[in-house]
Design an enzyme around this catalytic site. Structure first.
Site, PDB file in Angstrom:
ATOM      1  N   TYR A 106      32.080  24.235  53.108  1.00  0.00           N
ATOM      2  CA  TYR A 106      32.063  24.529  54.560  1.00  0.00           C
ATOM      3  C   TYR A 106      32.308  26.022  54.834  1.00  0.00           C
ATOM      4  N   ASN A 160      30.635  23.834  41.511  1.00  0.00           N
ATOM      5  CA  ASN A 160      30.248  22.692  40.664  1.00  0.00           C
ATOM      6  C   ASN A 160      29.780  21.506  41.498  1.00  0.00           C
ATOM      7  N   VAL A 192      31.227  19.576  43.396  1.00  0.00           N
ATOM      8  CA  VAL A 192      32.093  18.387  43.356  1.00  0.00           C
ATOM      9  C   VAL A 192      32.368  17.857  44.762  1.00  0.00           C
ATOM     10  N   ARG A 193      32.289  18.727  45.743  1.00  0.00           N
ATOM     11  CA  ARG A 193      32.530  18.283  47.119  1.00  0.00           C
ATOM     12  C   ARG A 193      31.491  17.249  47.538  1.00  0.00           C
ATOM     13  N   THR A 206      46.618  28.846  52.456  1.00  0.00           N
ATOM     14  CA  THR A 206      46.683  28.036  53.674  1.00  0.00           C
ATOM     15  C   THR A 206      47.979  28.305  54.418  1.00  0.00           C
ATOM     16  N   SER A 238      51.986  18.387  51.250  1.00  0.00           N
ATOM     17  CA  SER A 238      51.080  17.435  50.577  1.00  0.00           C
ATOM     18  C   SER A 238      50.863  17.997  49.183  1.00  0.00           C
ATOM     19  N   TYR A 281      48.104  18.665  47.962  1.00  0.00           N
ATOM     20  CA  TYR A 281      47.122  19.749  48.140  1.00  0.00           C
ATOM     21  C   TYR A 281      47.815  21.051  48.557  1.00  0.00           C
ATOM     22  N   HIS A 282      48.614  20.969  49.635  1.00  0.00           N
ATOM     23  CA  HIS A 282      49.247  22.202  50.115  1.00  0.00           C
ATOM     24  C   HIS A 282      50.142  22.805  49.022  1.00  0.00           C
ATOM     25  N   LYS A 324      48.416  25.077  46.623  1.00  0.00           N
ATOM     26  CA  LYS A 324      48.209  26.439  47.137  1.00  0.00           C
ATOM     27  C   LYS A 324      49.455  27.303  46.909  1.00  0.00           C
ATOM     28  N   GLN A 340      44.941  30.742  55.486  1.00  0.00           N
ATOM     29  CA  GLN A 340      44.076  30.359  56.597  1.00  0.00           C
ATOM     30  C   GLN A 340      44.630  29.143  57.335  1.00  0.00           C
ATOM     31  N   THR A 398      42.307  10.567  67.993  1.00  0.00           N
ATOM     32  CA  THR A 398      43.365  10.019  67.130  1.00  0.00           C
ATOM     33  C   THR A 398      44.512  11.023  66.962  1.00  0.00           C
ATOM     34  N   ARG A 451      51.076  10.683  57.871  1.00  0.00           N
ATOM     35  CA  ARG A 451      51.649  11.791  57.080  1.00  0.00           C
ATOM     36  C   ARG A 451      53.161  11.853  57.279  1.00  0.00           C
ATOM     37  N   VAL A 452      53.803  12.610  56.421  1.00  0.00           N
ATOM     38  CA  VAL A 452      55.214  12.906  56.621  1.00  0.00           C
ATOM     39  C   VAL A 452      55.276  14.362  57.058  1.00  0.00           C
TER      40      VAL A 452
HETATM   41  P1  NAD Z   1      34.942  22.533  50.899  1.00  0.00           P
HETATM   42  O1  NAD Z   1      35.477  21.349  50.187  1.00  0.00           O
HETATM   43  O2  NAD Z   1      33.904  22.328  51.945  1.00  0.00           O
HETATM   44  O3  NAD Z   1      34.383  23.581  49.839  1.00  0.00           O
HETATM   45  C1  NAD Z   1      34.986  23.834  48.594  1.00  0.00           C
HETATM   46  C2  NAD Z   1      33.878  24.073  47.585  1.00  0.00           C
HETATM   47  O4  NAD Z   1      34.474  24.359  46.315  1.00  0.00           O
HETATM   48  C3  NAD Z   1      32.987  22.855  47.393  1.00  0.00           C
HETATM   49  O5  NAD Z   1      31.626  23.209  47.525  1.00  0.00           O
HETATM   50  C4  NAD Z   1      33.319  22.360  45.991  1.00  0.00           C
HETATM   51  O6  NAD Z   1      32.211  21.763  45.353  1.00  0.00           O
HETATM   52  C5  NAD Z   1      33.783  23.643  45.312  1.00  0.00           C
HETATM   53  N1  NAD Z   1      34.719  23.434  44.196  1.00  0.00           N
HETATM   54  C6  NAD Z   1      35.858  22.702  44.191  1.00  0.00           C
HETATM   55  N2  NAD Z   1      36.430  22.736  42.977  1.00  0.00           N
HETATM   56  C7  NAD Z   1      35.641  23.497  42.189  1.00  0.00           C
HETATM   57  C8  NAD Z   1      35.686  23.885  40.825  1.00  0.00           C
HETATM   58  N3  NAD Z   1      36.664  23.476  40.011  1.00  0.00           N
HETATM   59  N4  NAD Z   1      34.710  24.681  40.333  1.00  0.00           N
HETATM   60  C9  NAD Z   1      33.696  25.094  41.139  1.00  0.00           C
HETATM   61  N5  NAD Z   1      33.592  24.752  42.438  1.00  0.00           N
HETATM   62  C10 NAD Z   1      34.560  23.960  42.961  1.00  0.00           C
HETATM   63  O7  NAD Z   1      36.206  23.295  51.500  1.00  0.00           O
HETATM   64  P2  NAD Z   1      36.263  24.372  52.682  1.00  0.00           P
HETATM   65  O8  NAD Z   1      36.642  23.673  53.926  1.00  0.00           O
HETATM   66  O9  NAD Z   1      35.078  25.232  52.644  1.00  0.00           O
HETATM   67  O10 NAD Z   1      37.528  25.214  52.213  1.00  0.00           O
HETATM   68  C11 NAD Z   1      37.343  26.314  51.340  1.00  0.00           C
HETATM   69  C12 NAD Z   1      38.704  26.911  50.985  1.00  0.00           C
HETATM   70  O11 NAD Z   1      39.356  27.319  52.181  1.00  0.00           O
HETATM   71  C13 NAD Z   1      39.630  25.928  50.289  1.00  0.00           C
HETATM   72  O12 NAD Z   1      40.319  26.598  49.260  1.00  0.00           O
HETATM   73  C14 NAD Z   1      40.585  25.503  51.378  1.00  0.00           C
HETATM   74  O13 NAD Z   1      41.817  25.184  50.832  1.00  0.00           O
HETATM   75  C15 NAD Z   1      40.644  26.729  52.250  1.00  0.00           C
HETATM   76  N6  NAD Z   1      40.938  26.389  53.656  1.00  0.00           N
HETATM   77  C16 NAD Z   1      40.081  25.579  54.360  1.00  0.00           C
HETATM   78  C17 NAD Z   1      40.390  25.274  55.698  1.00  0.00           C
HETATM   79  C18 NAD Z   1      39.527  24.372  56.525  1.00  0.00           C
HETATM   80  O14 NAD Z   1      39.925  24.057  57.664  1.00  0.00           O
HETATM   81  N7  NAD Z   1      38.356  23.963  56.063  1.00  0.00           N
HETATM   82  C19 NAD Z   1      41.555  25.808  56.277  1.00  0.00           C
HETATM   83  C20 NAD Z   1      42.386  26.624  55.518  1.00  0.00           C
HETATM   84  C21 NAD Z   1      42.074  26.913  54.198  1.00  0.00           C
HETATM   85  N1  USQ Z   2      45.922  15.341  62.964  1.00  0.00           N
HETATM   86  C1  USQ Z   2      45.962  14.410  64.003  1.00  0.00           C
HETATM   87  N2  USQ Z   2      44.886  13.610  64.173  1.00  0.00           N
HETATM   88  C2  USQ Z   2      43.776  13.686  63.381  1.00  0.00           C
HETATM   89  C3  USQ Z   2      43.733  14.635  62.348  1.00  0.00           C
HETATM   90  C4  USQ Z   2      44.827  15.444  62.159  1.00  0.00           C
HETATM   91  O1  USQ Z   2      46.941  14.320  64.737  1.00  0.00           O
HETATM   92  O2  USQ Z   2      42.838  12.904  63.601  1.00  0.00           O
HETATM   93  C5  USQ Z   2      47.065  16.248  62.763  1.00  0.00           C
HETATM   94  C6  USQ Z   2      47.665  16.187  61.366  1.00  0.00           C
HETATM   95  O3  USQ Z   2      48.648  15.177  61.263  1.00  0.00           O
HETATM   96  C7  USQ Z   2      48.225  17.592  61.218  1.00  0.00           C
HETATM   97  C8  USQ Z   2      47.291  18.449  62.054  1.00  0.00           C
HETATM   98  O4  USQ Z   2      46.586  17.570  62.902  1.00  0.00           O
HETATM   99  O5  USQ Z   2      49.496  17.664  61.805  1.00  0.00           O
HETATM  100  C9  USQ Z   2      46.287  19.225  61.204  1.00  0.00           C
HETATM  101  O6  USQ Z   2      45.636  18.312  60.349  1.00  0.00           O
HETATM  102  P1  USQ Z   2      44.177  18.615  59.767  1.00  0.00           P
HETATM  103  O7  USQ Z   2      43.700  17.412  59.070  1.00  0.00           O
HETATM  104  O8  USQ Z   2      43.321  19.214  60.815  1.00  0.00           O
HETATM  105  O9  USQ Z   2      44.481  19.810  58.754  1.00  0.00           O
HETATM  106  P2  USQ Z   2      45.253  19.841  57.363  1.00  0.00           P
HETATM  107  O10 USQ Z   2      45.407  18.516  56.751  1.00  0.00           O
HETATM  108  O11 USQ Z   2      46.488  20.652  57.537  1.00  0.00           O
HETATM  109  O12 USQ Z   2      44.238  20.629  56.442  1.00  0.00           O
HETATM  110  C10 USQ Z   2      43.253  21.516  56.932  1.00  0.00           C
HETATM  111  C11 USQ Z   2      42.296  21.785  55.775  1.00  0.00           C
HETATM  112  C12 USQ Z   2      43.051  22.468  54.636  1.00  0.00           C
HETATM  113  C13 USQ Z   2      43.755  23.694  55.159  1.00  0.00           C
HETATM  114  C14 USQ Z   2      44.643  23.373  56.352  1.00  0.00           C
HETATM  115  C15 USQ Z   2      45.185  24.613  57.019  1.00  0.00           C
HETATM  116  O13 USQ Z   2      41.719  20.562  55.325  1.00  0.00           O
HETATM  117  O14 USQ Z   2      42.139  22.815  53.612  1.00  0.00           O
HETATM  118  O15 USQ Z   2      44.531  24.253  54.138  1.00  0.00           O
HETATM  119  O16 USQ Z   2      43.841  22.716  57.357  1.00  0.00           O
HETATM  120  S1  USQ Z   2      46.827  24.385  57.594  1.00  0.00           S
HETATM  121  O17 USQ Z   2      46.854  23.201  58.446  1.00  0.00           O
HETATM  122  O18 USQ Z   2      47.195  25.569  58.310  1.00  0.00           O
HETATM  123  O19 USQ Z   2      47.646  24.170  56.418  1.00  0.00           O
END
Ligand code: NAD
Ligand code: USQ
Length: 483
Positions: free
Chosen positions: A101, A122, A124-125, A234, A269, A271-272, A275, A298, A343, A416-417
């Site tokens: 994305y 790769n 994988v997404r 993040t 989480s 995931y977090h 990071k 971000q 939601t 979530r917690v």
């Molecule tokens: P995304 O899942 O859409 O894209 C991630 C891409 O990385 C995918 O195309 C996936 O195939 C590739 N990938 C994953 N593991 C890999 C590996 N081992 N080798 C090669 N490619 C790999 O995610 P996104 O929403 O574009 O987010 C991109 C980055 O930005 C992430 O690191 C995410 O944590 C960070 N981020 C995203 C958001 C958000 O709201 N989308 C917010 C804050 C931070």
């Molecule tokens: N939430 C709701 N309803 C929903 C979805 C989410 O109330 O339907 C709440 C969640 O509980 C959370 C907040 O909205 O409190 C944000 O959740 P989210 O799913 O929009 O975002 P998050 O899980 O935090 O993850 C996303 C991206 C991640 C990135 C992160 C930035 O998937 O890759 O790291 O945003 S941050 O939130 O600043 O950590």
């Protein structure tokens, strides 16, 4: 590693010489089993043309021919910062995760700004979608067609390396072949709910993210010491402390002594947490090896279009609305379009930083154009505004009503917690100082996002909207989350 996570009820063979890149299983349902495996070889790589040729190796690099004909063009930058057009030669930027994305929009933006871009991914997404039965709201083309379309529209080449950055051999070949001046690292498993599905996904997330980033650090040290790492972190690394959140560091006086220290991390989480581990590893290697790095903490990204992805339907970005990969505002717009109540999890006071995807691409360009110093570990908080979930629901309700949609909201028991009512005040001035001109959340953006959601509403699978992953119920037993 991917093998351990992505095991399915029948082995997938991505090594087949008859496939140009690996394809997901076409089975309807997946049962994860640790005894069955996805076979991924770690054999040496071969550089191939993106067009037509088939790999005889298991793990392949695909790349277009390196374009040497791009000349720096004078396109105006978006701010007063140093932009690529001022540099004497275009910089080479490797975008890891460039099919995702944020990565796809950024790759096109940088290419448009005359950076020489290589995507490493790769794919994988796309596989996660197939495994969990999910899909983007918008139809998206294959990465190969995306790149071909970009070339045919603009004459600009984007090189493509398909492979896993956890495979150091693959990454080394990509590094040696492309010789990046900057690496933008988006390539991680980025969903908090995905990381909380079960043990295997938790482990996959941390291995994929932490080892991938470690490999990038080693590749920079080994092959391109002056390469600038721009890493997507993040805002969630900081959690929700009851004090202001600074940009990376905080000065503390304790028992009469003062120091500036990394800001405390309280991720919520697996995931977090991955990071947080990444940030520590990067900070350490900046000190120990003199790596130059920018950690972009971000916030949550929203929106669909950027100037470049809007140029053709084959360049269209993905938009996730499901409960695993969809993020709050994007989800709410899709929910409004299909007459699903918004939601709000728990009390809805959860406050986060948010930004438009057009600002993601701008921020990354700013970081590249103004690199960190050798040995510097720089942290920017990358968001433009903060909102609570309740505020987002109100904004979407009002915007929806203007379009004639009846928008309702429900309070969903929080899967979530996390704190549901809390103080939140995060600094975010460093990117603005470099020239960021934010696209603040406006009625017109909400209108446009809602209109896209309405346009594609027949593609929405409403069964994917309610959350099905619980932070409390995560267990060892492999779980599928699709209906
Ligand atoms: P995304 O899942 O859409 O894209 C991630 C891409 O990385 C995918 O195309 C996936 O195939 C590739 N990938 C994953 N593991 C890999 C590996 N081992 N080798 C090669 N490619 C790999 O995610 P996104 O929403 O574009 O987010 C991109 C980055 O930005 C992430 O690191 C995410 O944590 C960070 N981020 C995203 C958001 C958000 O709201 N989308 C917010 C804050 C931070
Ligand atoms: N939430 C709701 N309803 C929903 C979805 C989410 O109330 O339907 C709440 C969640 O509980 C959370 C907040 O909205 O409190 C944000 O959740 P989210 O799913 O929009 O975002 P998050 O899980 O935090 O993850 C996303 C991206 C991640 C990135 C992160 C930035 O998937 O890759 O790291 O945003 S941050 O939130 O600043 O950590």
């Amino acid at each position: 590693m991917m093998a351990r996570l992505l095991s399915t009820s029948c082995p997938l063979d991505i090594a087949s010489s008859s496939r140009s890149y690996y394809k997901p299983s076409n089975q309807g349902s997946i049962s994860l089993s640790s005894s069955l495996s996805l076979r991924i070889s770690r054999l040496p790589l071969k550089k191939l043309s993106i067009y037509g040729k088939k790999s005889q190796r298991h793990c392949t690099i695909y790349t277009t021919a390196v374009s040497t004909s791009q000349e720096a063009k004078t396109e105006p930058g978006t701010g007063s910062y140093r932009s690529s057009s001022e540099a004497s030669t275009p910089k080479k930027v490797m975008v890891i995760g460039g099919d995702g994305y944020c990565g796809w929009a950024t790759s096109l933006h940088l290419s448009n700004k005359n950076y020489e871009v290589a995507i490493v991914d790769n794919l994988v997404r796309r596989l996660f979608d197939h495994q969990l039965g999910l899909d983007s709201l918008t139809p998206i083309s294959s990465i190969h067609n995306r790149i071909r379309r970009w070339r045919s529209l603009t004459g600009k080449d984007i090189q493509l390396y398909v492979g896993d950055i956890c495979d150091f051999e693959f990454l080394s070949e990509a590094f040696k072949s492309f010789e990046p001046d900057a690496v933008v690292h988006f390539g991680e498993q980025r969903s908090a709910p995905y990381s909380m599905i079960d043990r295997s996904r938790a482990i996959f997330t941390q291995q994929n993210n932490v080892i991938g980033t470690l490999n990038v650090l080693f590749a920079i040290k080994e092959f391109k010491e002056d390469c600038h790492l721009v890493k997507l972190g993040t805002m969630g690394e900081y959690g929700t402390p009851n004090i202001d959140i600074e940009e990376g560091y905080i000065t503390i006086t304790h028992n009469g002594r003062t120091d500036t220290l990394p800001y405390p991390k309280q991720a919520s989480s697996f995931y977090h947490l991955s990071k947080v581990h990444d940030s520590h590893n990067i900070a350490f290697t900046c000190k120990a090896w003199g790596i130059r790095a920018t950690d972009l903490n971000q916030g949550v990204v929203y929106g669909l279009r950027t100037d470049e992805t809007a140029m053709h339907e084959e360049l269209c970005n993905r938009l996730d609305y499901d409960a695993v990969f969809g993020t709050a505002l994007n989800r709410f717009c899709v929910q409004a379009a299909v007459d699903h109540p918004l939601t709000v999890y728990g009390k809805g006071g959860q406050t986060r930083g948010y930004l438009d995807i057009r600002d993601t691409v701008q921020c990354v360009e700013l970081a590249i154009a103004n690199p960190a110093q050798q040995g510097e570990f720089r942290v920017f908080n990358q968001f433009t505004e903060q909102f609570s979930v309740n505020q987002l629901a109100t904004l979407v309700t009002k915007a929806g009503e203007k379009l004639g949609l009846q928008v309702r909201t429900i309070s969903v028991p929080n899967p979530r917690v996390e704190a549901e009512e809390h103080y939140y005040n995060a600094k975010h001035t460093k990117l603005v100082e470099l020239g960021l001109k934010p696209h603040l959340l406006s009625d017109s953006l909400l209108d446009s996002l809602l209109n896209f959601a309405v346009q594609y509403k027949d593609r929405v699978d409403t069964k994917q909207i309610m959350p099905s992953v619980s932070w409390r119920k995560i267990g060892v037993k492999p779980k599928t989350v699709s209906a």
